[in-house]
Write a protein that holds these residues in place. Sequence first.
Motif, mmCIF file in Angstrom:
data_model
loop_
_atom_site.group_PDB
_atom_site.id
_atom_site.type_symbol
_atom_site.label_atom_id
_atom_site.label_comp_id
_atom_site.label_asym_id
_atom_site.label_seq_id
_atom_site.Cartn_x
_atom_site.Cartn_y
_atom_site.Cartn_z
ATOM 1 N N ASP A 90 56.971 -33.159 51.462
ATOM 2 C CA ASP A 90 57.285 -32.220 50.654
ATOM 3 C C ASP A 90 56.712 -31.979 48.942
ATOM 4 N N SER A 280 60.608 -22.254 54.298
ATOM 5 C CA SER A 280 60.734 -23.663 52.850
ATOM 6 C C SER A 280 61.515 -22.775 52.000
ATOM 7 N N ARG A 287 59.327 -29.546 53.579
ATOM 8 C CA ARG A 287 57.675 -28.435 54.106
ATOM 9 C C ARG A 287 57.874 -29.520 54.905
#
Length: 335
Positions: A90, A280, A287
């Motif tokens: 992420d 998210s 993510r």
Amino acid sequence: MILVTGGTGLVGSHLLLQLVRSGFTVRATYRQNSNLKRIEKVFAYYDQKAGELFAKIEWILADLNDIPSLETAFQGITHVYHCAALISFDPKDYDILHKINTQGTANIVNLCLAKNIEKLCHVSTIGAIGKSLDGNVATEENEWAEEDTNVYAMTKHAAEMEVWRGSQEGLSVIIVNPGVIVGPGFWEDGSGKLFTTAHKGYAYFPPGGTGFITIADLIRIMTKLMDSSSMNQRYITVAENVTFEHMLGMLTKYLGKPKPTKKLAFWQLEIGRVFDMFFSFFTGRARRITKNSIKSLKTRDIYDNTKIKKELNFEFAPLEETLSFCCARFMEENL
């Protein structure tokens, strides 16, 4: 005495088992709120004397960025296996990834130099191997570039630079670059999510593929390299380059689920990425689908394991044997 950082992870736990079985005196670091009972459970997969073996480990509460606790952990140490790392793809986690993976590794290297450690084995990732061009296989000599690279790989590559700095200052180092590591007991973390995903019986599979290695093979390679005269080298540790379709097919077979038969199109992945980004944002969940992850599916690298095979005269175990074992443990614990 041997120090293992990240003793509560997949690599660390299996390495600890191998070391104590071999009669080494071992100390391991763990973080606050780590589940040490899970490590004893992993030991029990392989040995009826799991409790006795677990009791031989000296555990030290230490954070990679807490120098005083690391100073304590390094007392009397001769060899270090640096397995601790944070895994996330992420982009918003870049700062914490850098702090743990890069700055944390710098701290380990500095202490190895200060304490005259004889040898350091650093666990990196194939994500830190440079991309190949024109369909060539990826080797340890590939040139690194940050373009289209995920944040985890960026921080692990930067961590390798800290290890190489240590080698320039006189520290003997070994770096292993494993592919996706297949092993039991960590079903909600890292590669363990493969088993959880396969058990859900989805009809779709992602395009592309990557390199895989069993946890047993990785541990054997790490310990052999530490016992060898090899120093200041890095090694791709990949047993097989496998498509995700084939990997999920093997997993679903042993989990008793239908094999996925529909390949996700890239336009579907792009739509999923947008929904994942919004989900998210509103929930705070990490993510799962990013631009770089989709691009990596389009430009798959094939990883060359020739160097480690020649260096150690090493033969990799078939992936399917370990997958069968892992799936059996997964079914025992989750049904």
